[in-house]
Scaffold this motif. Structure first.
Motif, PDB file in Angstrom:
ATOM      1  N   MET A  34      63.274  59.844  38.752  1.00  0.00           N
ATOM      2  CA  MET A  34      61.678  60.232  38.876  1.00  0.00           C
ATOM      3  C   MET A  34      61.325  61.276  38.129  1.00  0.00           C
ATOM      4  O   MET A  34      62.267  62.292  37.738  1.00  0.00           O
ATOM      5  N   GLY A  35      60.082  61.280  37.885  1.00  0.00           N
ATOM      6  CA  GLY A  35      59.454  62.378  36.959  1.00  0.00           C
ATOM      7  C   GLY A  35      58.167  62.788  37.542  1.00  0.00           C
ATOM      8  O   GLY A  35      57.419  62.038  38.011  1.00  0.00           O
ATOM      9  N   TRP A  36      57.858  63.877  37.129  1.00  0.00           N
ATOM     10  CA  TRP A  36      56.614  64.552  37.297  1.00  0.00           C
ATOM     11  C   TRP A  36      55.853  64.871  35.989  1.00  0.00           C
ATOM     12  O   TRP A  36      56.453  65.476  35.175  1.00  0.00           O
ATOM     13  N   PHE A  37      54.630  64.545  35.839  1.00  0.00           N
ATOM     14  CA  PHE A  37      53.885  64.606  34.532  1.00  0.00           C
ATOM     15  C   PHE A  37      52.569  65.451  34.743  1.00  0.00           C
ATOM     16  O   PHE A  37      51.993  65.156  36.156  1.00  0.00           O
ATOM     17  N   ARG A  38      52.185  65.898  33.643  1.00  0.00           N
ATOM     18  CA  ARG A  38      50.682  66.205  33.824  1.00  0.00           C
ATOM     19  C   ARG A  38      49.906  66.071  32.541  1.00  0.00           C
ATOM     20  O   ARG A  38      50.373  65.884  31.640  1.00  0.00           O
ATOM     21  N   VAL A  48      56.577  67.433  33.082  1.00  0.00           N
ATOM     22  CA  VAL A  48      56.876  68.810  33.912  1.00  0.00           C
ATOM     23  C   VAL A  48      58.041  68.838  34.483  1.00  0.00           C
ATOM     24  O   VAL A  48      58.706  70.037  34.051  1.00  0.00           O
ATOM     25  N   ALA A  49      58.621  67.741  35.236  1.00  0.00           N
ATOM     26  CA  ALA A  49      60.209  68.059  35.702  1.00  0.00           C
ATOM     27  C   ALA A  49      60.711  66.575  35.874  1.00  0.00           C
ATOM     28  O   ALA A  49      59.889  65.395  36.183  1.00  0.00           O
ATOM     29  N   ALA A  50      61.870  66.335  35.994  1.00  0.00           N
ATOM     30  CA  ALA A  50      62.442  65.207  36.238  1.00  0.00           C
ATOM     31  C   ALA A  50      63.968  65.324  37.045  1.00  0.00           C
ATOM     32  O   ALA A  50      64.446  66.240  37.001  1.00  0.00           O
ATOM     33  N   ILE A  51      63.860  64.363  37.448  1.00  0.00           N
ATOM     34  CA  ILE A  51      65.282  64.271  38.627  1.00  0.00           C
ATOM     35  C   ILE A  51      66.039  62.954  38.576  1.00  0.00           C
ATOM     36  O   ILE A  51      65.167  61.999  38.523  1.00  0.00           O
ATOM     37  N   SER A  52      67.321  63.079  38.602  1.00  0.00           N
ATOM     38  CA  SER A  52      68.117  62.013  38.618  1.00  0.00           C
ATOM     39  C   SER A  52      68.176  61.258  40.105  1.00  0.00           C
ATOM     40  O   SER A  52      67.282  61.737  40.992  1.00  0.00           O
ATOM     41  N   ARG A  53      68.581  59.978  40.012  1.00  0.00           N
ATOM     42  CA  ARG A  53      68.851  59.069  41.224  1.00  0.00           C
ATOM     43  C   ARG A  53      69.133  59.998  42.633  1.00  0.00           C
ATOM     44  O   ARG A  53      68.821  59.890  43.450  1.00  0.00           O
ATOM     45  N   SER A  54      70.594  60.629  42.189  1.00  0.00           N
ATOM     46  CA  SER A  54      70.759  61.236  43.318  1.00  0.00           C
ATOM     47  C   SER A  54      70.158  62.604  43.773  1.00  0.00           C
ATOM     48  O   SER A  54      70.538  63.245  44.808  1.00  0.00           O
ATOM     49  N   GLY A  55      69.622  63.213  42.825  1.00  0.00           N
ATOM     50  CA  GLY A  55      68.984  64.615  42.935  1.00  0.00           C
ATOM     51  C   GLY A  55      70.032  65.686  42.168  1.00  0.00           C
ATOM     52  O   GLY A  55      69.544  66.705  42.120  1.00  0.00           O
ATOM     53  N   GLY A  56      70.993  65.036  41.563  1.00  0.00           N
ATOM     54  CA  GLY A  56      72.066  66.024  41.061  1.00  0.00           C
ATOM     55  C   GLY A  56      71.579  66.776  40.052  1.00  0.00           C
ATOM     56  O   GLY A  56      72.299  67.648  39.384  1.00  0.00           O
ATOM     57  N   ASN A  57      70.868  65.828  39.015  1.00  0.00           N
ATOM     58  CA  ASN A  57      70.412  66.490  37.642  1.00  0.00           C
ATOM     59  C   ASN A  57      69.090  66.746  37.826  1.00  0.00           C
ATOM     60  O   ASN A  57      68.139  65.699  38.045  1.00  0.00           O
ATOM     61  N   ILE A  58      68.714  67.796  37.257  1.00  0.00           N
ATOM     62  CA  ILE A  58      67.145  68.042  37.163  1.00  0.00           C
ATOM     63  C   ILE A  58      66.763  68.896  35.898  1.00  0.00           C
ATOM     64  O   ILE A  58      67.761  69.562  35.315  1.00  0.00           O
ATOM     65  N   LEU A  59      65.747  68.596  35.127  1.00  0.00           N
ATOM     66  CA  LEU A  59      65.495  69.274  34.384  1.00  0.00           C
ATOM     67  C   LEU A  59      63.784  69.497  34.401  1.00  0.00           C
ATOM     68  O   LEU A  59      63.194  69.100  35.025  1.00  0.00           O
ATOM     69  N   ALA A  97      56.167  59.294  38.467  1.00  0.00           N
ATOM     70  CA  ALA A  97      56.525  58.043  37.662  1.00  0.00           C
ATOM     71  C   ALA A  97      57.981  57.779  38.199  1.00  0.00           C
ATOM     72  O   ALA A  97      58.852  58.730  38.181  1.00  0.00           O
ATOM     73  N   ALA A  98      58.332  56.465  37.870  1.00  0.00           N
ATOM     74  CA  ALA A  98      59.851  56.035  38.255  1.00  0.00           C
ATOM     75  C   ALA A  98      60.309  55.267  37.061  1.00  0.00           C
ATOM     76  O   ALA A  98      59.767  54.574  36.442  1.00  0.00           O
ATOM     77  N   LYS A  99      61.697  55.544  36.868  1.00  0.00           N
ATOM     78  CA  LYS A  99      62.383  54.794  35.864  1.00  0.00           C
ATOM     79  C   LYS A  99      63.562  54.400  36.440  1.00  0.00           C
ATOM     80  O   LYS A  99      64.375  54.822  36.906  1.00  0.00           O
ATOM     81  N   SER A 100      63.776  52.994  36.256  1.00  0.00           N
ATOM     82  CA  SER A 100      65.034  52.410  36.543  1.00  0.00           C
ATOM     83  C   SER A 100      66.100  52.832  35.921  1.00  0.00           C
ATOM     84  O   SER A 100      66.251  52.852  34.676  1.00  0.00           O
ATOM     85  N   ALA A 101      67.094  53.197  36.496  1.00  0.00           N
ATOM     86  CA  ALA A 101      68.279  53.766  35.884  1.00  0.00           C
ATOM     87  C   ALA A 101      69.649  53.428  36.542  1.00  0.00           C
ATOM     88  O   ALA A 101      69.809  53.260  37.785  1.00  0.00           O
ATOM     89  N   LYS A 102      70.473  53.147  35.654  1.00  0.00           N
ATOM     90  CA  LYS A 102      71.970  52.691  35.942  1.00  0.00           C
ATOM     91  C   LYS A 102      72.881  54.085  36.225  1.00  0.00           C
ATOM     92  O   LYS A 102      73.895  53.886  36.826  1.00  0.00           O
ATOM     93  N   SER A 103      72.426  54.795  35.619  1.00  0.00           N
ATOM     94  CA  SER A 103      73.406  56.264  35.441  1.00  0.00           C
ATOM     95  C   SER A 103      72.492  57.323  36.175  1.00  0.00           C
ATOM     96  O   SER A 103      71.267  57.305  36.190  1.00  0.00           O
ATOM     97  N   ASP A 104      73.146  58.311  36.381  1.00  0.00           N
ATOM     98  CA  ASP A 104      72.391  59.623  37.271  1.00  0.00           C
ATOM     99  C   ASP A 104      72.162  60.726  36.339  1.00  0.00           C
ATOM    100  O   ASP A 104      72.348  61.821  36.449  1.00  0.00           O
ATOM    101  N   PHE A 105      71.003  60.144  35.596  1.00  0.00           N
ATOM    102  CA  PHE A 105      70.369  61.265  34.528  1.00  0.00           C
ATOM    103  C   PHE A 105      69.051  61.466  35.013  1.00  0.00           C
ATOM    104  O   PHE A 105      68.324  60.704  35.471  1.00  0.00           O
ATOM    105  N   ALA A 106      68.737  62.577  34.668  1.00  0.00           N
ATOM    106  CA  ALA A 106      67.107  63.139  34.590  1.00  0.00           C
ATOM    107  C   ALA A 106      66.637  62.578  33.113  1.00  0.00           C
ATOM    108  O   ALA A 106      67.339  63.338  32.295  1.00  0.00           O
TER     109      ALA A 106
END
Length: 125
Positions: A34-38, A48-59, A97-106
């Motif tokens: 998931m991501g937040w944009f502006r 603005v910020a992004a988070i991986s599927r598990s929440g373990g990776n953030i930027l 926004a949502a991005k289909s992801a196979k890996s746990d990346f932000a």
């Protein structure tokens, strides 16, 4: 198909706080990064910020580091953006926004699969 609905925007004075929420449909929320944009008037949309599927990776964008916090609750199919110490330059329409992801990346990219309709955040000086 994933539907995203943002809420929590509004008018706030500089130095104040807001918490944005993005509720999603479907049963596969945990398979999406998931991501937040502006987007401010006259400017391009930015991450603005992004988070991986598990929440373990953030930027975060450099402009919001230390002030904004992204989080997600996979049980509630919801992603949040806590915004503190708001500045007038944070004024924009905020999108999740949502991005289909196979890996746990932000993902620091604009190529997300689904977008919400946006919520206005206005910070007065």
């Amino acid at each position: 198909q994933v539907q995203l609905v943002e809420s929590g925007g509004g008018l706030v004075q500089a130095g104040g706080s807001l918490r944005l929420s993005c509720a999603t449909s479907g049963r596969t929320f945990s398979s999406y990064a998931m991501g937040w944009f502006r987007q401010a008037p006259g400017k391009e949309r930015e991450l603005v910020a992004a988070i991986s599927r598990s929440g373990g990776n953030i930027l975060y964008a450099d402009s919001v580091k230390g002030r904004f916090t992204i989080s997600r609750d996979n049980a509630k199919n919801t992603v949040y953006l806590q915004m503190n110490s708001l500045k007038p330059e944070d004024t924009a329409v905020y999108y999740c926004a949502a991005k289909s992801a196979k890996s746990d990346f932000a993902f620091a990219t604009m190529t997300y699969d689904y977008w919400g309709q946006g919520t206005q955040v206005t910070v007065s000086s």
